[in-house]
Design an enzyme around this catalytic site. Sequence first.
Site, mmCIF file in Angstrom:
data_model
loop_
_atom_site.group_PDB
_atom_site.id
_atom_site.type_symbol
_atom_site.label_atom_id
_atom_site.label_comp_id
_atom_site.label_asym_id
_atom_site.label_seq_id
_atom_site.Cartn_x
_atom_site.Cartn_y
_atom_site.Cartn_z
ATOM 1 N N ARG A 101 -8.209 18.127 5.686
ATOM 2 C CA ARG A 101 -8.979 18.518 4.482
ATOM 3 C C ARG A 101 -10.282 19.190 4.895
ATOM 4 O O ARG A 101 -10.890 18.804 5.889
ATOM 5 C CB ARG A 101 -9.305 17.277 3.643
ATOM 6 N N GLY B 63 -13.164 6.249 14.281
ATOM 7 C CA GLY B 63 -14.390 5.459 14.464
ATOM 8 C C GLY B 63 -14.177 4.281 15.400
ATOM 9 O O GLY B 63 -15.059 3.925 16.191
ATOM 10 N N GLU B 64 -12.985 3.688 15.353
ATOM 11 C CA GLU B 64 -12.714 2.511 16.181
ATOM 12 C C GLU B 64 -12.404 2.879 17.626
ATOM 13 O O GLU B 64 -12.556 2.052 18.519
ATOM 14 C CB GLU B 64 -11.512 1.737 15.600
ATOM 15 N N ASN C 204 0.853 -1.179 0.000
ATOM 16 C CA ASN C 204 0.000 0.000 0.000
ATOM 17 C C ASN C 204 0.897 1.240 0.000
ATOM 18 O O ASN C 204 1.405 1.652 1.034
ATOM 19 C CB ASN C 204 -0.885 -0.054 1.263
ATOM 20 N N HIS D 190 -11.994 4.880 -0.110
ATOM 21 C CA HIS D 190 -12.128 3.962 1.034
ATOM 22 C C HIS D 190 -13.037 2.780 0.720
ATOM 23 O O HIS D 190 -13.605 2.171 1.634
ATOM 24 C CB HIS D 190 -12.720 4.680 2.273
ATOM 25 N N ARG E 298 -2.744 -1.921 -3.387
ATOM 26 C CA ARG E 298 -3.848 -0.981 -3.207
ATOM 27 C C ARG E 298 -3.691 0.144 -4.230
ATOM 28 O O ARG E 298 -2.629 0.761 -4.320
ATOM 29 C CB ARG E 298 -3.806 -0.383 -1.808
ATOM 30 N N LYS F 176 2.868 1.018 3.439
ATOM 31 C CA LYS F 176 2.434 0.017 4.411
ATOM 32 C C LYS F 176 2.512 -1.331 3.721
ATOM 33 O O LYS F 176 2.246 -1.426 2.517
ATOM 34 C CB LYS F 176 0.980 0.276 4.831
ATOM 35 N N ASP G 216 -4.791 15.435 15.281
ATOM 36 C CA ASP G 216 -4.772 14.153 15.991
ATOM 37 C C ASP G 216 -5.941 14.085 16.983
ATOM 38 O O ASP G 216 -5.975 14.835 17.963
ATOM 39 C CB ASP G 216 -3.427 14.006 16.721
ATOM 40 N N PHE G 217 -6.872 13.175 16.713
ATOM 41 C CA PHE G 217 -8.080 13.110 17.541
ATOM 42 C C PHE G 217 -7.815 12.641 18.971
ATOM 43 O O PHE G 217 -8.642 12.862 19.844
ATOM 44 C CB PHE G 217 -9.153 12.232 16.868
ATOM 45 N N GLU H 283 -8.204 -3.311 5.611
ATOM 46 C CA GLU H 283 -8.093 -3.213 4.155
ATOM 47 C C GLU H 283 -7.075 -4.218 3.625
ATOM 48 O O GLU H 283 -7.250 -4.780 2.548
ATOM 49 C CB GLU H 283 -7.691 -1.783 3.764
ATOM 50 N N GLY I 171 -8.212 10.714 6.680
ATOM 51 C CA GLY I 171 -9.238 11.020 5.677
ATOM 52 C C GLY I 171 -10.500 10.312 6.141
ATOM 53 O O GLY I 171 -10.421 9.197 6.650
HETATM 54 P P1 ADP Z 1 -5.464 6.855 8.010
HETATM 55 O O1 ADP Z 1 -6.613 7.565 7.382
HETATM 56 O O2 ADP Z 1 -4.161 7.556 7.801
HETATM 57 O O3 ADP Z 1 -5.419 5.363 7.755
HETATM 58 P P2 ADP Z 1 -6.275 6.100 10.698
HETATM 59 O O4 ADP Z 1 -7.467 5.320 10.262
HETATM 60 O O5 ADP Z 1 -5.149 5.371 11.339
HETATM 61 O O6 ADP Z 1 -5.712 7.044 9.579
HETATM 62 O O7 ADP Z 1 -6.824 7.198 11.741
HETATM 63 C C1 ADP Z 1 -6.007 8.187 12.251
HETATM 64 C C2 ADP Z 1 -6.831 9.035 13.210
HETATM 65 O O8 ADP Z 1 -7.333 8.200 14.252
HETATM 66 C C3 ADP Z 1 -6.023 10.138 13.875
HETATM 67 O O9 ADP Z 1 -6.773 11.340 13.913
HETATM 68 C C4 ADP Z 1 -5.853 9.618 15.285
HETATM 69 O O10 ADP Z 1 -5.735 10.653 16.201
HETATM 70 C C5 ADP Z 1 -7.144 8.848 15.491
HETATM 71 N N1 ADP Z 1 -7.017 7.912 16.603
HETATM 72 C C6 ADP Z 1 -6.181 6.870 16.696
HETATM 73 N N2 ADP Z 1 -6.291 6.296 17.936
HETATM 74 C C7 ADP Z 1 -7.201 7.039 18.620
HETATM 75 C C8 ADP Z 1 -7.741 6.979 19.948
HETATM 76 N N3 ADP Z 1 -7.342 6.065 20.816
HETATM 77 N N4 ADP Z 1 -8.669 7.892 20.286
HETATM 78 C C9 ADP Z 1 -9.064 8.844 19.419
HETATM 79 N N5 ADP Z 1 -8.593 8.949 18.165
HETATM 80 C C10 ADP Z 1 -7.677 8.063 17.755
#
Ligand code: ADP
Length: 401
Positions: free
Chosen positions: A242, A334-335, A10, A181, A90, A17, A284-285, A386, A213
């Site tokens: 974005r 989401g996770e 990827n 996605h 990918r 990756k 960064d969430f 994925e 994204g």
């Molecule tokens: P990508 O789109 O690059 O594949 P990811 O699916 O890994 O990205 O998601 C990255 C986002 O998920 C970042 O904003 C990160 O802060 C957030 N994230 C990862 N772990 C946590 C967590 N424990 N709590 C809240 N947000 C998280």
Amino acid sequence: MINKSVLVINCGSSSLKFSVINVLKKKILLSGLSENFENKNAYIKWTFNSQKEKKNFYSKIDHKIILKYLINKILQKTLLYNNIIAVGHRIVHGGEKFTESVIITKKVIEAIKKASIFAPLHNPIQLIGISESIKILPHLKNKQVAVFDTSFHQTIPETSYLYALPIKFYEKYKIRRYGAHGTSHKYVSKMASKILNIPLDKFNCISCHLGNGSSITAIKNGKSIDTSMGLTPLEGLVMGTRCGNIDPAIIFYMFNKLNIKIDKINKILTEKSGMLGLTHITSDFRYLENNYLNDFRIKRAVDIFIHSLSKYIASYSILMENKINAIIFTGGIGENSVLIREKTIEKLKILNIFINHKLNNKIKFGKIGLINTNNSVPILVIPTNEELMIANDTFNIIIKK
Ligand code: ADP
């Protein structure tokens, strides 16, 4: 055949990756990531047999260097080299040509090149990934498969994919909604139909892939019928950096009145906007969630993200017609983000969607599970995979060949 595995590659714009997956055993044998290509912090790290390893490069690197290192050093050292029977790549954009994954031929390479115009940061790099892996693994020349982010969305009807522009822009230039996605939305919707024991061809859900994204997809009878990303991954939800949906006239204003060059505007909308732009701190969430109540700019930005997401879920619910079988959360946010899930779902009471706070707090860090109350539409958290989906497609195509 039982020990044979698929190498999944990827290539991102400045990252790569990879994983080696035994499809029949559904086992990830090796997984890793290389990042920071542009500077002296470039590295590659990988996990094999639960052992983590890392190599720093202390210089600029590129995809060719990393692929050589992966195949000639890591795959040799881990003794996986001889187990690889195929390579799954990918590919971000397949244009209108690909409705499913395909074996890579000269014609396929041409079509990926042609679609580069819609994914200039990804398709050209992913073509390098293909040509290098053919070069380094010549015995697998005819066993390379392309898995497209766009192909799952090729079932979207015209009413969802056409923009209200003069029709020649679609007919002549193929400007339309393609989405992204797709591999993730396909994977989690299949998983959800299994978990809820509803046949996929009768399964209706709204899948929220929230990562750096983010995109959301309406899936009816197992097929994508609308999705938030458009011609490119810039449209739709508010994202990490974005802007998502904005009035297109803002671009004319920036260009004509603020004299900002068009390349700079592109950079602003794709790299400097979203949560980063609104907070002026980070995208960064993890940080945003921890500081939601400490900083008004963070609270405001997160509330804007939630507003954008909940509006999409509500609008996609009308496309389901009779029943929504599930809302799915996936991607890093989401996770894991208890806050985003809670605040978004709280806005959806009118749709009979209610969160169970205890379950919501519990299901994170790779766990799969329901986070709804008994009287609610099911809300599922499903870690996306994925790589597994790419490996599955690759394996099935190569075996059927
Ligand atoms: P990508 O789109 O690059 O594949 P990811 O699916 O890994 O990205 O998601 C990255 C986002 O998920 C970042 O904003 C990160 O802060 C957030 N994230 C990862 N772990 C946590 C967590 N424990 N709590 C809240 N947000 C998280």
